[in-house]
Design an enzyme around this catalytic site. Structure first.
Site, PDB file in Angstrom:
ATOM      1  N   LYS A 163       0.807  -1.222   0.000  1.00 28.92           N
ATOM      2  CA  LYS A 163       0.000   0.000   0.000  1.00 28.92           C
ATOM      3  C   LYS A 163       0.838   1.267   0.000  1.00 28.92           C
ATOM      4  O   LYS A 163       0.403   2.298  -0.500  1.00 28.92           O
ATOM      5  CB  LYS A 163      -0.938   0.003   1.217  1.00 28.92           C
ATOM      6  CG  LYS A 163      -2.165  -0.858   0.981  1.00 28.92           C
ATOM      7  CD  LYS A 163      -3.150  -0.751   2.107  1.00 28.92           C
ATOM      8  CE  LYS A 163      -4.386  -1.580   1.769  1.00 28.92           C
ATOM      9  NZ  LYS A 163      -5.187  -1.899   2.930  1.00 28.92           N
ATOM     10  N   ARG A 164       2.033   1.193   0.578  1.00 24.35           N
ATOM     11  CA  ARG A 164       2.845   2.420   0.630  1.00 24.35           C
ATOM     12  C   ARG A 164       3.291   2.868  -0.769  1.00 24.35           C
ATOM     13  O   ARG A 164       3.694   4.005  -0.967  1.00 24.35           O
ATOM     14  CB  ARG A 164       4.070   2.228   1.539  1.00 24.35           C
ATOM     15  CG  ARG A 164       5.127   1.334   0.963  1.00 24.35           C
ATOM     16  CD  ARG A 164       6.398   1.277   1.830  1.00 24.35           C
ATOM     17  NE  ARG A 164       7.340   0.332   1.268  1.00 24.35           N
ATOM     18  CZ  ARG A 164       7.286  -0.972   1.466  1.00 24.35           C
ATOM     19  NH1 ARG A 164       6.340  -1.488   2.226  1.00 24.35           N
ATOM     20  NH2 ARG A 164       8.167  -1.778   0.919  1.00 24.35           N
TER      21      ARG A 164
END
Length: 466
Positions: free
Chosen positions: A242-243
Site C-alpha cells: 500500500k505504501r
C-alpha cells in the site's frame, strides 16, 4: 494430436483484485488464448472467515474491466470439499496416507525437544507405520506418506529445475481432525479435475509445488507444467504494498487508466518480446511465451504505465473510447454524461485522445464540448478577454456567419481577419479559446469550432462580445 492447453486463475476472495493477481490472470489468459486453449476461473474460498461475496464480486469486476474473459462457470473451491475429502480417503484406503492421532501438545513437545537438541523440527509422526487404528474414537488427522529419501525435482518453465531433498518434506496433513480438507489438497484435486495443463502463478508458490506433487504422484495423475513467475516490486525494489500507492485493479479503473494500456503494461511487467513496448492484444497473444519471462522481480513504474496508456488512447476507436470513459465515470462515482454530452464527446475525440494519458486528462480537454452556456471561465480566460481590443470578437462574428464551416475555410477567414487588424492569429486565439471553452488551455480553436458547429460557436462568442 497435442493436448489442449488449459490454464486457470485461482484467487482467494479476501480483498480486491491485487495488481499482482491481475498480472497472473493476464499471463494465464494470454498463454491459453494464444494457443486456442481454455482459461478457467476458480475462487479459492475455503477460508470461510476471510472469504466474502463482496471480495468475489470485486475480483470478477476487476477481471471484467481488464477484459480477461474466462471459459465456463466460475468454480467455487469450497463447494467441492466432498470431492477433496474423497481423494484423501482413497489415499488412506491405498495405504498412501494414514491416520495420525498425535495431539497438538505432543507435536509441540516434539518440536521443543528437537529445537533444544539442535535437530530438525520437521514432525515425524509415530503413527505413519502403525499396524492399525488403536484409537478408534479419538480425533485424528489424515497425513500423506511423503517420500523419505531421494529428491523431488520441480521442472519449472521460468525458474528451471528446482531440486528439493525429500527428507525436507513432512507428511503433509490432507484432512483436519474435523474432516475438512486442507488448501494444498484442494488445489491439486481441483487442478486435476478441471483438466489444468499449465499452472502459471507467483513464485511465492514455488515451495508448495514439491508438496503438491506428492499428491499427484500418489494418485497417479499427470503433473501440470509449472511456471512460477517473479513477484512485482515497487520502484524502491520492495514487494508491492500500500505504501507504493494503488494496489487494486479497480483503483486503476477509477483513476481513469484505459484497460488496453493496463493490459499492455502488465504484460510487459516481467515479460518481454525483444524491445517491443507498445503492442496490441492480438500481438500479445501471438507472442506470449515462457521464454520471455524474466527471473527477477519486475518493478512497477507509473510513468511507463501512463506513457503506454497515452499510446493506446491515441489509437483507440472513438466510440469504444467514449464507452470506456462512461464506464470510468461510474467506477469513479462521477456524474454521468447526458445523451448530448455523450454525442459531443465522441464527435470531439479526434482532437482529445492524442495526448491524454488518462481519462481525467482527456475529460479536462473535452470540457469545451461538454459544457453548456453560459460557460464558467477560469482566471486566465477572463484575463484573455479583458485584454481584447474593444469589440474585436463582435466584429469577427459576421465573418464567421458567412464562411463555409470547414477547417481550411475557417483558418483562411481567421487569418485574414487577424491580418486586416494588423495582428497575429495568436493574439486572436487567446480570446477565442476563452469564449469557446472558458479556459486558456484547450484543443485548437479550429477543432473546437468544428466540434461545436456554427450556431454554438457564434453563440459562445456573442456571450462574451455582447
Amino acid at each position: 494430436m497435442s493436448q489442449q492447453v488449459v490454464t486457470r486463475f485461482a484467487p482467494s476472495p479476501t480483498g480486491f483484485l491485487h495488481i499482482g493477481g491481475a498480472r497472473t490472470a493476464l499471463f494465464n489468459w494470454l498463454y491459453a488464448r494464444g494457443r486456442g486453449g481454455k482459461f478457467l476461473l476458480r475462487i479459492e474460498d475455503t477460508d470461510r472467515e476471510r472469504s466474502t461475496p463482496e471480495a468475489t464480486a470485486a475480483i470478477l469486476q476487476g477481471m471484467a474491466w481488464l477484459g480477461l474473459d474466462h471459459d465456463g462457470e466460475v468454480i467455487s473451491q469450497f463447494a467441492r470439499a466432498d470431492r477433496h475429502a474423497e481423494v484423501a480417503h482413497q489415499l488412506l484406503a491405498e495405504g498412501k496416507a494414514y491416520k495420525c492421532f498425535a495431539t497438538q501438545e505432543e507435536i509441540a513437545a516434539f518440536r521443543d525437544q528437537a529445537k533444544a537438541e539442535g535437530k530438525s523440527t520437521l514432525y515425524r509422526s509415530p503413527w505413519r507405520d502403525a499396524a492399525e487404528d488403536t484409537h478408534p474414537d479419538a480425533p485424528y488427522v489424515v497425513r500423506i506418506k511423503a517420500p523419505q529419501d531421494g529428491e523431488t525435482v520441480i521442472r519449472d518453465e521460468v525458474q528451471g529445475d528446482v531440486t528439493i531433498k525429500n527428507q525436507q518434506l513432512d507428511d503433509m496433513i490432507l484432512l483436519r481432525s474435523d474432516g475438512t480438507p486442507v488448501y494444498m489438497l484442494a488445489v491439486v484435486v481441483d487442478d486435476h479435475d478441471m483438466g489444468v495443463t499449465h499452472v502459471i502463478r507467483g513464485d511465492d508458490h514455488l515451495n508448495n509445488a514439491a508438496r503438491q506433487m506428492m499428491i499427484y504422484t500418489a494418485m497417479g495423475w499427470p503433473l501440470p507444467v509449472y511456471a512460477h513467475i517473479p513477484l512485482i516490486h515497487g520502484a524502491d525494489g520492495k514487494k508491492l504494498s500500500k505504501r507504493h500507492g494503488a494496489l487494486g485493479a479497480q483503483e486503476y479503473q477509477a483513476m481513469g487508466y484505459p484497460a488496453a494500456g493496463m493490459r499492455n503494461y502488465l504484460a510487459r511487467l516481467g515479460w518481454s518480446h525483444g524491445d517491443d513496448e507498445f503492442f496490441t492484444d492480438a500481438q500479445a497473444k501471438d507472442w506470449f511465451d515462457f521464454a520471455g519471462i524474466g527471473k527477477s522481480p519486475a518493478r512497477f513504474d507509473t510513468k511507463k504505465l501512463e506513457n503506454l496508456c497515452g499510446q493506446h488512447n491515441a489509437q483507440a476507436d472513438d466510440a469504444a473510447l467514449r464507452q470506456e470513459i462512461e464506464a470510468y465515470l461510474v467506477a469513479a462515482n462521477e456524474p454521468a454524461l447526458d445523451p448530448q454530452q455523450s454525442v459531443n464527446l465522441e464527435k470531439a475525440m479526434f482532437c482529445l485522445k492524442d495526448r491524454a494519458k488518462t481519462f481525467p486528462e482527456l475529460l479536462e480537454k473535452a470540457r469545451f464540448a461538454l459544457a453548456s452556456r453560459p460557460l464558467d471561465r477560469d482566471a486566465k480566460a477572463e484575463k484573455a478577454l479583458t485584454n481584447v481590443s474593444d469589440g474585436i470578437l463582435e466584429e469577427l462574428t459576421p465573418h464567421l456567419q458567412n464562411v463555409s464551416w470547414t477547417r481550411n475555410d475557417l483558418e483562411a477567414a481567421l487569418n485574414a481577419f487577424a491580418e486586416a487588424h494588423d495582428t497575429k492569429f495568436g493574439k486572436l486565439a487567446a480570446p477565442l479559446r476563452a469564449a469557446l471553452a472558458g479556459r486558456a488551455v484547450t484543443p485548437s480553436v479550429f477543432d473546437m469550432m468544428l466540434v461545436l458547429g456554427r450556431d454554438e460557436s457564434l453563440a459562445r462568442i456573442q456571450d462574451v462580445a455582447g
